[in-house]
Design an enzyme around this catalytic site. Structure first.
Site, mmCIF file in Angstrom:
data_model
loop_
_atom_site.group_PDB
_atom_site.id
_atom_site.type_symbol
_atom_site.label_atom_id
_atom_site.label_comp_id
_atom_site.label_asym_id
_atom_site.label_seq_id
_atom_site.Cartn_x
_atom_site.Cartn_y
_atom_site.Cartn_z
ATOM 1 N N PRO A 334 -10.757 -28.201 -99.480
ATOM 2 C CG PRO A 334 -9.661 -29.473 -101.043
ATOM 3 C CD PRO A 334 -10.496 -29.483 -99.586
ATOM 4 C CG ASP A 510 -14.493 -29.854 -101.610
ATOM 5 O OD1 ASP A 510 -13.587 -30.084 -101.945
ATOM 6 O OD2 ASP A 510 -15.307 -30.262 -100.496
ATOM 7 C CG HIS A 511 -9.175 -28.500 -106.370
ATOM 8 N ND1 HIS A 511 -9.565 -29.446 -107.513
ATOM 9 C CD2 HIS A 511 -8.149 -27.921 -106.751
ATOM 10 C CE1 HIS A 511 -8.638 -29.162 -108.391
ATOM 11 N NE2 HIS A 511 -7.718 -28.197 -108.100
ATOM 12 N NE ARG A 512 -13.102 -32.377 -99.533
ATOM 13 C CZ ARG A 512 -13.696 -32.459 -98.525
ATOM 14 N NH1 ARG A 512 -13.276 -33.276 -97.583
ATOM 15 N NH2 ARG A 512 -14.958 -31.625 -98.427
#
Length: 539
Positions: A334, A510-512
């Site tokens: 994401p 990467d928002h994870r």
């Protein structure tokens, strides 16, 4: 003499297939061990495939433009004299069964009289590499032209059919006066042919083929079957040639009124229509093959109207690899993008001061090494941006190395060579390494190893214009920084609007793995080191 088959070798680590871009030899050519016989493009690089044998090219099994899996046979050689095997390579390449130990039947290699005729009409070619496709070499043999003395107008001196014709028409030394008398001895145009019990299809006839086996285009004898065009040269895309091979049609026999660069041109639709006409014994009129199909846009209309025809570009090689990598990244990680702008008066002044010193050492100093060192400073403070998420193991790996990938635009697509251990190198060393990697990337001379092991990537879209973007992460990395152009833009200082050099930054994460706040703090650290370059001395 025994026949040896040569399979497409593993031309790069992890490569499963490659596109055969160019044949560097043709049937009848003498080759030596380690002499390149073809250029193959993989998803990583363009490489030359060397021969494993000393011998004579017997047969080419694939066309230029074909995708070939590693391990498939692409070419065969006649090796040795009087049956003596003089194989120069190892025994990885399979033999052709009975053909490897017994002479070829006359129906395959031609009768003795034809061989003698070929020897009289085919000029001797001096040793050395001549870059020309099989079609140009065949035309040279038919016109009695020595391919080795033709001046090539293509890239790297590559010889095309037009070069051969120009040499023949210009009265070259090797253009024999009796070239037009050899029509009855001409080799037939390339057509799919069985080559033994293995059911492989040959892209080009064997040397000395007397044409005794009819092509499928000539086979139908029913009244009303379309007459073959019987051309010597036909222009067509690799996709069209593939259609012709699948349908068992000799592309030189397909009637057409269209031309490109003065040569007959056919499309896949015309080839299919011709094949259907052969099967049904339709009217022999060539126009029926080209235009009878009631389509909204006929092939003729689209080809004859300038600018109206769509252009089809193969989606393969590096371009396909880029697409798959971007798709995987975008649909796996994401993405969140953070934008900011650094005021870089100090950076511009520092580079200007160091440029003369760099030039004295033969180094062209750009802004990139400064940016790389500033990024390392940010990664050391916020290591989550120098990481990899291993989903199967449910763990985040914080990388201990600082290997920065530098995106380079090339004719084949975007490549990302990796500069390793940036934290251990000085500005001048980084400048020279980036220049070298970028230059070899554009020339397609990078090794697969030089594009692996990155922990963070940089893309400099500002080099061709632009301020901000939303870069796609080079998966499985977790962050990428995009650089806009350094230009004077309006900024507010002491309550007044003034012009100052600024550098726009676009950071995708990467928002994870990385929170937005951490991304902003990382960007602030990078900007601080760019705005105050003396801080880079602490790295």
């Amino acid at each position: 003499m025994p026949v040896k088959e040569f399979k497409l070798p593993d031309v790069g680590e992890g490569v499963a297939e490659g596109e055969l871009v160019t044949w560097l030899v043709a049937p009848g050519d003498r080759v030596e061990e380690d002499q390149p016989v073809a250029e193959v493009e993989t998803d990583k690089a363009l490489v030359e495939v060397p021969s494993r044998y000393d011998g004579t090219v017997e047969e080419l099994f694939v066309e230029e433009g074909d995708i070939v899996p590693v391990g498939d046979v692409i070419i065969s050689f006649r090796v040795g004299e009087d049956g003596e095997d003089v194989e120069a390579g190892g025994d990885d390449s399979a033999e052709t069964g009975a053909d490897a130990t017994e002479p070829e039947p006359e129906t395959d290699i031609g009768a003795e009289t034809d061989a003698e005729s070929d020897a009289e009409t085919e000029p001797d070619t001096p040793p050395g590499r001549t870059f020309a496709p099989p079609s140009a070499r065949r035309l040279a043999r038919e016109l009695g032209v020595d391919i080795a003395v033709v001046d090539g107008s293509g890239p790297g001196g590559r010889i095309g059919e037009a070069d051969v014709r120009a040499h023949a028409e210009g009265g070259g030394d090797h253009a024999g006066a009796d070239a037009g008398d050899s029509g009855s001895d001409k080799a037939p145009a390339p057509t799919p042919t069985d080559v033994g019990s293995s059911d492989r299809k040959s892209a080009v006839h064997k040397r000395g083929d007397d044409g005794s086996a009819e092509s499928s285009a000539d086979a139908p004898s029913a009244a009303g079957a379309p007459e073959s065009a019987g051309r010597e040269t036909t222009l067509a895309t690799p996709a069209t040639r593939k259609v012709a091979r699948e349908l068992g049609v000799d592309i030189d026999d397909v009637p057409t009124d269209e031309t490109r660069d003065g040569e007959a041109f056919v499309t896949g639709e015309i080839v299919r229509a011709y094949a259907e006409a052969l099967e049904s014994g339709a009217s022999p009129a060539a126009d029926a093959v080209d235009t009878s199909a009631p389509e909204p846009k006929s092939a003729d209309a689209s080809l004859s109207a300038p600018g109206s025809a769509d252009e089809t570009i193969p989606y393969r090689g590096v371009r396909r690899t880029i697409g798959k990598q971007m798709e995987r990244s975008k649909y796996t990680a994401p993405h969140v993008s953070h934008h900011d702008t650094a005021e870089v008066d100090g950076l511009v002044a520092a580079r200007e001061e160091l440029k003369r010193r760099a030039e004295e050492q033969g180094v062209k100093l750009t802004y990139m090494p400064f940016v790389m060192k500033a990024i390392v400073a940010g990664l050391k403070e916020y290591p989550s941006l120098n990481s990899e998420l291993r989903e199967d193991d449910e763990e985040i790996v914080l990388k201990g190395d600082y290997n920065l990938g530098i995106a380079v635009a090339t004719d084949a697509g975007l490549m990302v060579p990796v500069v390793e251990n940036v934290d251990e190198k000085g500005l001048f060393e980084l400048a020279e390494e980036v220049r070298d990697l970028a230059s070899r990337a554009r020339e397609r001379k990078l090794t697969p190893a030089e594009m692996k092991g990155g922990t963070f990537s940089i893309t400099n879209f500002g080099a061709i214009g632009g301020e901000y973007a939303t870069p796609i992460i080079n998966y499985p990395e977790t962050a990428i920084l995009g650089l806009g152009a350094i230009e004077e833009r309006p900024v507010v200082r002491d309550g007044e609007v003034v012009a100052a050099p600024t550098l726009p930054l676009s950071l995708s994460i990467d928002h994870r793995v990385i929170d937005g706040a951490v991304a902003a703090e990382f960007a602030n650290t990078v900007m601080e080191h760019l705005e105050h370059p003396l801080l880079l001395l602490t790295q």
